[in-house]
Design a protein around this motif. Structure first.
Motif, PDB file in Angstrom:
ATOM      1  N   ILE A 270       0.852  -1.190   0.000  1.00 43.35           N
ATOM      2  CA  ILE A 270       0.000   0.000   0.000  1.00 43.35           C
ATOM      3  C   ILE A 270       0.884   1.235   0.000  1.00 43.35           C
ATOM      4  N   GLU A 271       0.567   2.200  -0.873  1.00 38.90           N
ATOM      5  CA  GLU A 271       1.311   3.456  -0.887  1.00 38.90           C
ATOM      6  C   GLU A 271       0.506   4.529  -0.156  1.00 38.90           C
ATOM      7  N   ILE A 272       1.151   5.193   0.781  1.00 36.40           N
ATOM      8  CA  ILE A 272       0.517   6.294   1.509  1.00 36.40           C
ATOM      9  C   ILE A 272       0.701   7.566   0.675  1.00 36.40           C
ATOM     10  N   LEU A 273      -0.395   8.121   0.178  1.00 34.55           N
ATOM     11  CA  LEU A 273      -0.327   9.288  -0.696  1.00 34.55           C
ATOM     12  C   LEU A 273      -0.430  10.598   0.075  1.00 34.55           C
ATOM     13  N   SER A 274      -1.278  10.648   1.071  1.00 36.75           N
ATOM     14  CA  SER A 274      -1.398  11.862   1.887  1.00 36.75           C
ATOM     15  C   SER A 274      -1.720  11.490   3.318  1.00 36.75           C
ATOM     16  N   LEU A 275      -1.192  12.290   4.236  1.00 35.66           N
ATOM     17  CA  LEU A 275      -1.375  12.013   5.654  1.00 35.66           C
ATOM     18  C   LEU A 275      -1.249  13.308   6.444  1.00 35.66           C
ATOM     19  N   LYS A 276      -1.627  13.228   7.692  1.00 36.37           N
ATOM     20  CA  LYS A 276      -1.491  14.380   8.579  1.00 36.37           C
ATOM     21  C   LYS A 276      -0.609  13.955   9.744  1.00 36.37           C
ATOM     22  N   SER A 277       0.501  14.642   9.885  1.00 40.21           N
ATOM     23  CA  SER A 277       1.462  14.316  10.936  1.00 40.21           C
ATOM     24  C   SER A 277       0.941  14.784  12.290  1.00 40.21           C
ATOM     25  N   PRO A 278       1.578  14.355  13.392  1.00 40.51           N
ATOM     26  CA  PRO A 278       1.138  14.809  14.718  1.00 40.51           C
ATOM     27  C   PRO A 278       1.125  16.335  14.859  1.00 40.51           C
ATOM     28  N   SER A 279       1.915  17.033  14.034  1.00 39.39           N
ATOM     29  CA  SER A 279       1.916  18.500  14.077  1.00 39.39           C
ATOM     30  C   SER A 279       0.630  19.085  13.512  1.00 39.39           C
ATOM     31  N   GLY A 280      -0.133  18.250  12.796  1.00 46.27           N
ATOM     32  CA  GLY A 280      -1.418  18.703  12.283  1.00 46.27           C
ATOM     33  C   GLY A 280      -1.405  19.187  10.857  1.00 46.27           C
ATOM     34  N   LYS A 281      -0.284  19.090  10.165  1.00 50.95           N
ATOM     35  CA  LYS A 281      -0.167  19.572   8.799  1.00 50.95           C
ATOM     36  C   LYS A 281      -0.369  18.435   7.804  1.00 50.95           C
ATOM     37  N   MET A 282      -1.214  18.669   6.793  1.00 47.10           N
ATOM     38  CA  MET A 282      -1.432  17.680   5.755  1.00 47.10           C
ATOM     39  C   MET A 282      -0.253  17.693   4.791  1.00 47.10           C
ATOM     40  N   ILE A 283       0.348  16.537   4.554  1.00 43.97           N
ATOM     41  CA  ILE A 283       1.507  16.447   3.673  1.00 43.97           C
ATOM     42  C   ILE A 283       1.402  15.175   2.823  1.00 43.97           C
ATOM     43  N   SER A 284       2.237  15.103   1.805  1.00 46.99           N
ATOM     44  CA  SER A 284       2.284  13.908   0.969  1.00 46.99           C
ATOM     45  C   SER A 284       3.124  12.834   1.662  1.00 46.99           C
ATOM     46  N   GLY A 285       2.969  11.605   1.213  1.00 41.90           N
ATOM     47  CA  GLY A 285       3.793  10.529   1.752  1.00 41.90           C
ATOM     48  C   GLY A 285       5.271  10.777   1.510  1.00 41.90           C
ATOM     49  N   ARG A 286       5.596  11.317   0.352  1.00 43.96           N
ATOM     50  CA  ARG A 286       6.994  11.621   0.023  1.00 43.96           C
ATOM     51  C   ARG A 286       7.564  12.663   0.975  1.00 43.96           C
ATOM     52  N   ASP A 287       6.786  13.710   1.267  1.00 43.77           N
ATOM     53  CA  ASP A 287       7.268  14.744   2.186  1.00 43.77           C
ATOM     54  C   ASP A 287       7.456  14.184   3.591  1.00 43.77           C
ATOM     55  N   TYR A 288       6.581  13.246   3.974  1.00 50.09           N
ATOM     56  CA  TYR A 288       6.741  12.637   5.301  1.00 50.09           C
ATOM     57  C   TYR A 288       8.048  11.863   5.382  1.00 50.09           C
ATOM     58  N   LEU A 289       8.381  11.128   4.338  1.00 53.77           N
ATOM     59  CA  LEU A 289       9.633  10.368   4.332  1.00 53.77           C
ATOM     60  C   LEU A 289      10.857  11.277   4.383  1.00 53.77           C
TER      61      LEU A 289
END
Length: 301
Positions: A270-289
């Motif tokens: 499964i590829e994670i495309l978008s998520l919200k980090s504990p900081s509360g900001k919506m980001i892409s899976g690539r940006d999270y990595l």
């Protein structure tokens, strides 16, 4: 014909807006009480009440409508339309004037509180909307109108809810304009299936599931109760995913690829495309990595 709308949710609001767009006369809205909401738990009105105030539609708030029949019998309406109201209606109310319900499933399938979530969770190819007479037993009334909807690969809960609400508003208009020629159809109660309320625990992603089942889970629950993934002792909210069939990762293992946040599952990845980090900001899976490269190649199980 003057309509009394009963509803308290986003689905109720979307149906209400479509009914108005179709030219129906909404004489009054009955909705739930103001409730604490948000991080500060400040008491706020629901979306239906807010809209009614904006559009100068008379409204009445009730926690238990069965105790308010003296008030209801003073309201000027010809038919009541129920759309995600969340209360069991009394026989006194049902016998007072005609009452119909907008239910987002092809009854008798998916009676109960979560028909949209359940259709997505099960990976159904189609769903729909039923206009029915309201009966004492939940979602058991005679069918007046039905319309199917083919679920697309891009449908998540919010988009599907809006599409079904629009269909519901159109069907209410159809019924109001043609009710004299519409014959009720008794539901086949032997074919009835039932849904339940989902909780935050239901939205926890488990890599012991197949990738397609994880996608269905996110489609069904990310927009309402939420989907979460535990990483480094923190929970991140998952919003968009896609299955990857050509994948060599072990179950629970993060692919060692900085450009794609891919994790192995029981079957496929499964590829994670978008998520919200504990900081509360919506980001892409690539940006999270980019900020959490330490998890590359790690097994999250």
């Amino acid at each position: 014909m003057k309509i009394l709308l009963l509803g308290s949710s986003r689905f109720s609001l979307l149906v209400l807006k479509k009914m108005i767009e179709e030219g129906l006369e909404i004489s009054m809205v009955i909705t739930g009480l103001d409730k604490p909401s948000g991080r500060g738990h400040k008491v706020q009105p629901n979306v239906v009440k807010t809209f009614a105030i904006e559009k100068n539609i008379p409204y009445f708030q009730s926690q238990k409508l069965k105790n308010e029949m003296d008030n209801v019998k003073t309201f000027d309406y010809d038919i009541a339309v129920v759309a995600s109201f969340g209360q069991i209606l009394s026989e006194d109310f049902l016998n007072f004037k005609p009452v119909i319900n907008v239910h987002p499933s092809l009854l008798p399938l998916y009676r109960g509180p979560s028909p949209i979530q359940t259709a997505l969770l099960n990976g159904d190819e189609k769903t729909g909307v039923t206009i029915m007479k309201v009966a004492k037993e939940v979602d058991s009334g005679d069918i007046l109108l039905q319309k199917e909807y083919i679920i697309t690969k891009d449908d998540y809960y919010d988009t599907l809810e809006e599409k079904l609400a629009n269909i519901g508003g159109e069907l209410v208009c159809n019924y109001i304009n043609n009710y004299k020629s519409i014959e009720p159809t008794v539901q086949n109660h032997n074919n009835a299936t039932f849904t339940r309320k989902f909780t935050k625990e239901d939205g926890l992603i488990d890599f012991n599931m197949k990738s397609v089942d994880i996608e269905n889970l996110v489609k069904a629950l990310a927009d309402n109760v939420g989907c979460n993934l535990k990483i480094n002792q923190e929970f991140v909210k998952i919003y968009k995913v896609q299955p990857i069939t050509d994948c060599s990762c072990e179950k629970g293992q993060v692919l060692n690829d900085k450009k794609h946040f891919i994790i192995g599952t029981e079957e496929g990845c499964i590829e994670i495309l978008s998520l919200k980090s504990p900081s509360g900001k919506m980001i892409s899976g690539r940006d999270y990595l980019n900020g959490h490269s330490e998890i590359l190649g790690r097994n999250l199980l």
